[in-house]
Design a protein around this motif. Structure first.
Motif, PDB file in Angstrom:
ATOM      1  N   GLN A   1       0.846  -1.206   0.000  1.00 42.91           N
ATOM      2  CA  GLN A   1       0.000   0.000   0.000  1.00 42.91           C
ATOM      3  C   GLN A   1       0.882   1.258   0.000  1.00 42.91           C
ATOM      4  O   GLN A   1       0.793   2.118   0.869  1.00 42.91           O
ATOM      5  CB  GLN A   1      -0.930  -0.002   1.214  1.00 42.91           C
ATOM      6  CG  GLN A   1      -2.089   0.978   1.085  1.00 42.91           C
ATOM      7  CD  GLN A   1      -3.034   0.930   2.276  1.00 42.91           C
ATOM      8  OE1 GLN A   1      -2.638   0.671   3.397  1.00 42.91           O
ATOM      9  NE2 GLN A   1      -4.313   1.186   2.031  1.00 42.91           N
ATOM     10  N   ASN A   2       1.706   1.371  -1.038  1.00 45.92           N
ATOM     11  CA  ASN A   2       2.701   2.429  -1.104  1.00 45.92           C
ATOM     12  C   ASN A   2       3.208   2.480  -2.541  1.00 45.92           C
ATOM     13  O   ASN A   2       4.155   1.775  -2.902  1.00 45.92           O
ATOM     14  CB  ASN A   2       3.852   2.107  -0.128  1.00 45.92           C
ATOM     15  CG  ASN A   2       4.703   3.308   0.218  1.00 45.92           C
ATOM     16  OD1 ASN A   2       4.446   4.415  -0.217  1.00 45.92           O
ATOM     17  ND2 ASN A   2       5.748   3.077   1.007  1.00 45.92           N
ATOM     18  N   ALA A   3       2.581   3.298  -3.392  1.00 48.21           N
ATOM     19  CA  ALA A   3       2.891   3.294  -4.817  1.00 48.21           C
ATOM     20  C   ALA A   3       3.469   4.627  -5.273  1.00 48.21           C
ATOM     21  O   ALA A   3       3.329   5.651  -4.604  1.00 48.21           O
ATOM     22  CB  ALA A   3       1.633   2.954  -5.620  1.00 48.21           C
ATOM     23  N   PHE A   4       4.103   4.610  -6.435  1.00 44.87           N
ATOM     24  CA  PHE A   4       4.863   5.742  -6.957  1.00 44.87           C
ATOM     25  C   PHE A   4       4.044   6.507  -7.999  1.00 44.87           C
ATOM     26  O   PHE A   4       3.655   5.951  -9.026  1.00 44.87           O
ATOM     27  CB  PHE A   4       6.159   5.232  -7.591  1.00 44.87           C
ATOM     28  CG  PHE A   4       7.170   6.294  -7.915  1.00 44.87           C
ATOM     29  CD1 PHE A   4       8.300   6.451  -7.140  1.00 44.87           C
ATOM     30  CD2 PHE A   4       7.002   7.137  -9.010  1.00 44.87           C
ATOM     31  CE1 PHE A   4       9.260   7.421  -7.443  1.00 44.87           C
ATOM     32  CE2 PHE A   4       7.943   8.111  -9.316  1.00 44.87           C
ATOM     33  CZ  PHE A   4       9.073   8.261  -8.532  1.00 44.87           C
ATOM     34  N   GLY A   5       3.813   7.797  -7.740  1.00 42.74           N
ATOM     35  CA  GLY A   5       3.164   8.671  -8.704  1.00 42.74           C
ATOM     36  C   GLY A   5       4.221   9.414  -9.509  1.00 42.74           C
ATOM     37  O   GLY A   5       5.022  10.173  -8.956  1.00 42.74           O
TER      38      GLY A   5
ATOM     39  N   LEU B   1      11.252  10.478  -1.587  1.00 48.33           N
ATOM     40  CA  LEU B   1      11.135   9.030  -1.762  1.00 48.33           C
ATOM     41  C   LEU B   1      11.558   8.285  -0.504  1.00 48.33           C
ATOM     42  O   LEU B   1      10.869   7.349  -0.065  1.00 48.33           O
ATOM     43  CB  LEU B   1      11.984   8.587  -2.950  1.00 48.33           C
ATOM     44  CG  LEU B   1      12.093   7.080  -3.168  1.00 48.33           C
ATOM     45  CD1 LEU B   1      10.725   6.463  -3.427  1.00 48.33           C
ATOM     46  CD2 LEU B   1      13.050   6.776  -4.308  1.00 48.33           C
ATOM     47  N   GLU B   2      12.679   8.693   0.081  1.00 50.27           N
ATOM     48  CA  GLU B   2      13.174   7.982   1.259  1.00 50.27           C
ATOM     49  C   GLU B   2      12.166   8.040   2.404  1.00 50.27           C
ATOM     50  O   GLU B   2      12.052   7.096   3.201  1.00 50.27           O
ATOM     51  CB  GLU B   2      14.518   8.562   1.705  1.00 50.27           C
ATOM     52  CG  GLU B   2      15.659   8.320   0.721  1.00 50.27           C
ATOM     53  CD  GLU B   2      15.987   6.852   0.504  1.00 50.27           C
ATOM     54  OE1 GLU B   2      15.575   6.008   1.330  1.00 50.27           O
ATOM     55  OE2 GLU B   2      16.649   6.539  -0.500  1.00 50.27           O
ATOM     56  N   GLU B   3      11.415   9.148   2.470  1.00 46.63           N
ATOM     57  CA  GLU B   3      10.395   9.267   3.510  1.00 46.63           C
ATOM     58  C   GLU B   3       9.331   8.196   3.339  1.00 46.63           C
ATOM     59  O   GLU B   3       8.934   7.519   4.297  1.00 46.63           O
ATOM     60  CB  GLU B   3       9.777  10.668   3.461  1.00 46.63           C
ATOM     61  CG  GLU B   3       9.036  11.060   4.702  1.00 46.63           C
ATOM     62  CD  GLU B   3       8.718  12.550   4.731  1.00 46.63           C
ATOM     63  OE1 GLU B   3       7.964  12.941   5.640  1.00 46.63           O
ATOM     64  OE2 GLU B   3       9.201  13.303   3.867  1.00 46.63           O
ATOM     65  N   TRP B   4       8.867   7.998   2.092  1.00 46.25           N
ATOM     66  CA  TRP B   4       7.853   6.979   1.845  1.00 46.25           C
ATOM     67  C   TRP B   4       8.423   5.576   2.007  1.00 46.25           C
ATOM     68  O   TRP B   4       7.758   4.676   2.536  1.00 46.25           O
ATOM     69  CB  TRP B   4       7.246   7.144   0.452  1.00 46.25           C
ATOM     70  CG  TRP B   4       6.538   8.453   0.279  1.00 46.25           C
ATOM     71  CD1 TRP B   4       6.882   9.464  -0.565  1.00 46.25           C
ATOM     72  CD2 TRP B   4       5.378   8.912   0.992  1.00 46.25           C
ATOM     73  NE1 TRP B   4       6.014  10.526  -0.424  1.00 46.25           N
ATOM     74  CE2 TRP B   4       5.080  10.217   0.520  1.00 46.25           C
ATOM     75  CE3 TRP B   4       4.561   8.355   1.972  1.00 46.25           C
ATOM     76  CZ2 TRP B   4       4.008  10.966   1.001  1.00 46.25           C
ATOM     77  CZ3 TRP B   4       3.493   9.102   2.460  1.00 46.25           C
ATOM     78  CH2 TRP B   4       3.230  10.390   1.968  1.00 46.25           C
ATOM     79  N   LEU B   5       9.662   5.374   1.571  1.00 47.64           N
ATOM     80  CA  LEU B   5      10.259   4.046   1.692  1.00 47.64           C
ATOM     81  C   LEU B   5      10.482   3.645   3.139  1.00 47.64           C
ATOM     82  O   LEU B   5      10.468   2.449   3.464  1.00 47.64           O
ATOM     83  CB  LEU B   5      11.594   4.000   0.932  1.00 47.64           C
ATOM     84  CG  LEU B   5      11.527   4.106  -0.595  1.00 47.64           C
ATOM     85  CD1 LEU B   5      12.921   3.966  -1.192  1.00 47.64           C
ATOM     86  CD2 LEU B   5      10.572   3.094  -1.207  1.00 47.64           C
ATOM     87  N   SER B   6      10.683   4.627   4.015  1.00 52.25           N
ATOM     88  CA  SER B   6      10.910   4.308   5.427  1.00 52.25           C
ATOM     89  C   SER B   6       9.723   3.576   6.038  1.00 52.25           C
ATOM     90  O   SER B   6       9.867   2.844   7.022  1.00 52.25           O
ATOM     91  CB  SER B   6      11.193   5.585   6.219  1.00 52.25           C
ATOM     92  OG  SER B   6      10.023   6.392   6.356  1.00 52.25           O
ATOM     93  N   PHE B   7       8.540   3.745   5.421  1.00 51.54           N
ATOM     94  CA  PHE B   7       7.345   3.114   5.975  1.00 51.54           C
ATOM     95  C   PHE B   7       7.300   1.610   5.708  1.00 51.54           C
ATOM     96  O   PHE B   7       6.470   0.905   6.282  1.00 51.54           O
ATOM     97  CB  PHE B   7       6.087   3.799   5.436  1.00 51.54           C
ATOM     98  CG  PHE B   7       6.003   5.260   5.802  1.00 51.54           C
ATOM     99  CD1 PHE B   7       6.481   5.709   7.022  1.00 51.54           C
ATOM    100  CD2 PHE B   7       5.474   6.187   4.924  1.00 51.54           C
ATOM    101  CE1 PHE B   7       6.419   7.056   7.365  1.00 51.54           C
ATOM    102  CE2 PHE B   7       5.400   7.534   5.254  1.00 51.54           C
ATOM    103  CZ  PHE B   7       5.876   7.967   6.479  1.00 51.54           C
ATOM    104  N   PHE B   8       8.183   1.118   4.842  1.00 53.02           N
ATOM    105  CA  PHE B   8       8.287  -0.330   4.667  1.00 53.02           C
ATOM    106  C   PHE B   8       8.903  -0.978   5.914  1.00 53.02           C
ATOM    107  O   PHE B   8       8.616  -2.130   6.220  1.00 53.02           O
ATOM    108  CB  PHE B   8       9.136  -0.672   3.434  1.00 53.02           C
ATOM    109  CG  PHE B   8       8.411  -0.523   2.134  1.00 53.02           C
ATOM    110  CD1 PHE B   8       7.542  -1.506   1.694  1.00 53.02           C
ATOM    111  CD2 PHE B   8       8.589   0.600   1.340  1.00 53.02           C
ATOM    112  CE1 PHE B   8       6.862  -1.386   0.483  1.00 53.02           C
ATOM    113  CE2 PHE B   8       7.926   0.738   0.131  1.00 53.02           C
ATOM    114  CZ  PHE B   8       7.052  -0.254  -0.294  1.00 53.02           C
TER     115      PHE B   8
END
Length: 342
Positions: free
Chosen positions: A15-19, A224-231
Motif C-alpha cells: 500500500q505504497n505506490a509511486f506517482g 522518496l526515502e520518507e515513503w520508503l521508510s514506511f516499509f
C-alpha cells in the motif's frame, strides 16, 4: 506493510505506490535513479500518463529491461476522446515505456462515464486493446464525485483513480466503499491534497484504514526515502496522529485548490494552481518561501484577471477560481503589510 489487491485485476501491491507526474520536472539521470531506488526500496506499482510530458520515457529508461518489467506494474493514461486518438496514444505509451503491454490503461480525467455504444468508440477501443494483449486491465480517472460514483457502479472499469486524503468527505469515503463492494480497485491520487498536507506519517496512517492504493507524487530522493521508510516502520493511526488529522480538517475542509493545474493556461498569465491556494501554503510552509519578490509579482497578476471564465470551464472541482484568487490576494496583501502575521 499491508498489501492491496486492486479489485478484479488480481494486481497486488504494497500500500505504497509511486506517482510519476513530478519526475517530469527532473532530468533523465536523476529520474532514473529515483525510480530505481523506489523499486529497490519495495515499490512495485508506478503510475504515469501521456499528459506528463516525458514521464513515460523516464519509466521506460528505468524499467525497459524485461527482467525488471515483469516484476512491476505500470499504469498510464490517455486524455483521448476518440477511438483513433486512443489507439495513437497507446502506441506512443508502449514505445515510451519500452514494453509490449500496460498493466492498467486509464481514461484520464474524464467528463463522463464512457460506455459501449456511446458514440465515442473509446470503450470499444479499450476492449480491443485488451483483446490484443496491449493492455491487461481497463481503468479510468475522475475528479468529479458524481461521475466517479457512476463509474464505480457501472461494472465497466476494473480500477478507478480519484482524489482521496484525510480531507475526504463522507461522500468520498462512501465512494471507496462502493468500489470495494463492486470489486473495483481504488487508486488514491492527491493523498497530500496537492501539497497542503505535510505530515506523511499521518497521510499514510489514514490510508491504512481503507482498501485503497495511494499514489504518492515523488520528485526528490529525499521525498522518496520518507515513503520508503514506511516499509520498515508502518504508520499507525494513534490518538496523536488523529489529533493532527482533525486539526488539519478543521483548518482546510471546504473549497480549496488542489493544485492540479488543469485550469491553466490563464489568459493573463496567473499561476492559478499556486496563487489560488496561497493563503494555505503560506501558513503551512516557511512563509519566506512565498513572500519573495517573485511571488509578490505573481500574486499581483491577479489584479489583471479579466473574469473570462476559461479557468472555470477547466476546473474539475468546479471551484469559483476568480473568487478564490481575489480572497488569496487580499490575504496576501494583509500579510505583506503586517496586518496579519504568519
Amino acid at each position: 506493510m499491508k498489501k492491496i489487491t486492486l479489485g478484479s485485476t488480481g494486481i497486488t501491491s504494497p500500500q505504497n505506490a509511486f506517482g510519476a507526474l513530478p519526475i517530469q520536472r527532473v532530468d533523465m539521470e536523476n529520474a532514473v535513479n529515483i525510480l530505481h531506488r523506489a523499486y529497490d526500496g519495495g515499490m512495485i506499482f508506478f503510475d504515469t500518463a501521456r499528459a506528463y510530458s516525458d514521464s513515460e520515457e523516464k519509466l521506460g529508461k528505468a524499467f525497459g529491461n524485461p527482467s525488471i518489467r515483469q516484476k512491476i506494474f505500470i499504469a498510464t493514461k490517455t486524455t483521448a476522446e476518440t477511438r483513433e486518438k486512443l489507439k495513437s496514444d497507446l502506441e506512443t505509451s508502449l514505445n515510451n515505456l519500452k514494453t509490449d503491454y500496460i498493466d492498467i490503461y486509464q481514461l484520464h480525467c474524464v467528463k463522463q462515464c464512457y460506455r459501449p455504444g456511446d458514440g465515442t468508440g473509446l470503450y470499444e477501443a479499450l476492449e480491443q486493446a485488451k483483446k490484443e494483449g496491449k493492455i491487461r486491465h481497463i481503468g479510468i480517472t475522475a475528479h468529479k464525485i458524481g461521475i466517479a460514483e457512476e463509474i464505480a457502479q457501472s461494472g465497466l472499469y476494473e480500477t478507478l483513480q480519484f482524489p482521496f486524503s484525510y480531507l475526504a468527505t463522507d461522500r468520498d469515503i462512501a465512494l471507496v466503499e462502493s468500489c470495494r463492494k463492486n470489486n473495483v480497485g481504488f487508486l488514491a491520487m492527491k493523498g497530500l491534497s496537492g501539497g497542503l498536507l505535510t505530515n506523511s506519517w499521518a497521510c499514510m496512517a489514514f490510508m491504512s484504514q481503507y482498501q485503497v492504493l495511494p499514489i504518492w507524487g515523488i520528485q526528490k530522493m529525499s521525498e522518496l526515502e520518507e515513503w520508503l521508510s514506511f516499509f520498515q516502520k508502518e504508520p499507525k493511526l494513534t490518538p496523536q496522529i488523529q489529533e493532527i488529522i482533525q486539526k488539519d480538517r478543521n483548518e482546510l475542509l471546504g473549497d480549496f485548490c488542489r493544485g492540479c493545474g488543469y485550469c491553466s493556461p490563464c489568459t493573463v498569465g496567473i499561476t492559478i494552481n499556486q496563487c489560488a491556494r496561497m493563503s494555505q501554503m503560506i501558513r503551512r510552509a516557511p512563509s519566506k518561501n512565498w513572500l519573495t519578490p517573485y511571488w509578490q509579482e505573481e500574486m499581483l497578476k491577479i489584479e489583471k484577471c479579466m473574469n473570462c471564465g476559461a479557468c472555470l470551464k477547466r476546473c474539475p472541482y468546479e471551484l469559483n477560481i476568480p473568487q478564490l484568487l481575489q480572497k488569496n490576494l487580499a490575504d496576501y496583501k494583509s500579510i505583506l503589510s503586517g496586518k496579519i502575521t504568519v
